[in-house]
Design a protein around this motif. Structure first.
Motif, short mmCIF file in Angstrom:
data_model
loop_
_atom_site.label_atom_id
_atom_site.label_comp_id
_atom_site.label_asym_id
_atom_site.label_seq_id
_atom_site.Cartn_x
_atom_site.Cartn_y
_atom_site.Cartn_z
N SER A 17 0.84 -1.20 0.00
CA SER A 17 0.00 0.00 0.00
C SER A 17 0.87 1.24 0.00
CB SER A 17 -0.90 0.03 1.24
OG SER A 17 -1.79 -1.06 1.25
N ARG A 19 0.23 5.81 0.20
CA ARG A 19 -0.64 6.97 0.14
C ARG A 19 0.11 8.14 -0.47
NH1 ARG A 19 -3.65 10.31 5.00
NH2 ARG A 19 -1.54 11.14 5.30
N SER A 21 -0.02 12.23 -1.38
CA SER A 21 -0.65 13.47 -0.94
C SER A 21 -0.36 14.56 -1.95
CB SER A 21 -0.09 13.90 0.43
OG SER A 21 -0.29 12.91 1.41
N TYR A 80 -5.73 13.30 -1.05
CA TYR A 80 -4.98 12.08 -0.85
C TYR A 80 -5.43 11.00 -1.83
CZ TYR A 80 -4.26 14.37 3.65
OH TYR A 80 -3.96 15.29 4.63
N GLN A 82 -5.15 6.95 -1.52
CA GLN A 82 -4.74 5.74 -0.83
C GLN A 82 -4.79 4.59 -1.81
OE1 GLN A 82 -3.67 5.23 2.44
NE2 GLN A 82 -3.25 3.14 1.74
N ASN A 84 -4.12 0.56 -2.35
CA ASN A 84 -3.95 -0.73 -1.69
C ASN A 84 -3.85 -1.85 -2.71
OD1 ASN A 84 -4.26 0.57 0.85
ND2 ASN A 84 -6.48 0.39 0.69
#
Length: 121
Positions: A17, A19, A21, A80, A82, A84
């Motif tokens: 994963s 993230r 920004s 953001y 995210q 996965n």
């Protein structure tokens, strides 16, 4: 003028994963629809995800539905992404994008610099 500065990116293993920004300059963030696009090596840039200026609506490419999630924090002027269950085929440069108005339009007005996200073991 809107400046977008991304953070995150870098090598990630398959199944992992990450993230990303994206911080927007100025005091107009609530007037901006935000989105993410990506460009894989040798391919054209493609849409990944978008979020309306209110944050109430989100949109995803079919290829990332259920794996990626876009969100925004208006108090931080930040959006953001995210990601996965990453796959090697998700290897690309990921670009933050912005447009004044309720939703992202194409062509998009403002772009970030695009951090690379290689997915590899």
């Amino acid at each position: 003028q809107v400046q977008l500065v991304e953070s995150g990116g870098g090598l990630v293993q398959p199944g992992g994963s990450m993230r990303l920004s994206c911080a927007a300059s100025g005091r107009t963030f609530r007037s901006l629809a935000m989105g993410w696009f990506r460009q894989a090596p040798g391919k054209e840039r493609e849409f990944v995800a978008a979020i309306s200026w209110s944050g109430n609506s989100t949109y995803y490419a079919d290829s990332v539905k259920g794996r990626f999630s876009i969100s925004r924090a208006n108090a931080k002027n930040t959006v953001y992404l995210q990601m996965n269950s990453l796959k090697p085929e998700y290897t690309a440069v990921y670009y933050c994008a912005a447009d004044f108005g309720p939703i992202i339009t194409i062509p998009t007005s403002y772009w970030g610099q695009g951090p690379p996200v290689p997915v590899s073991s």
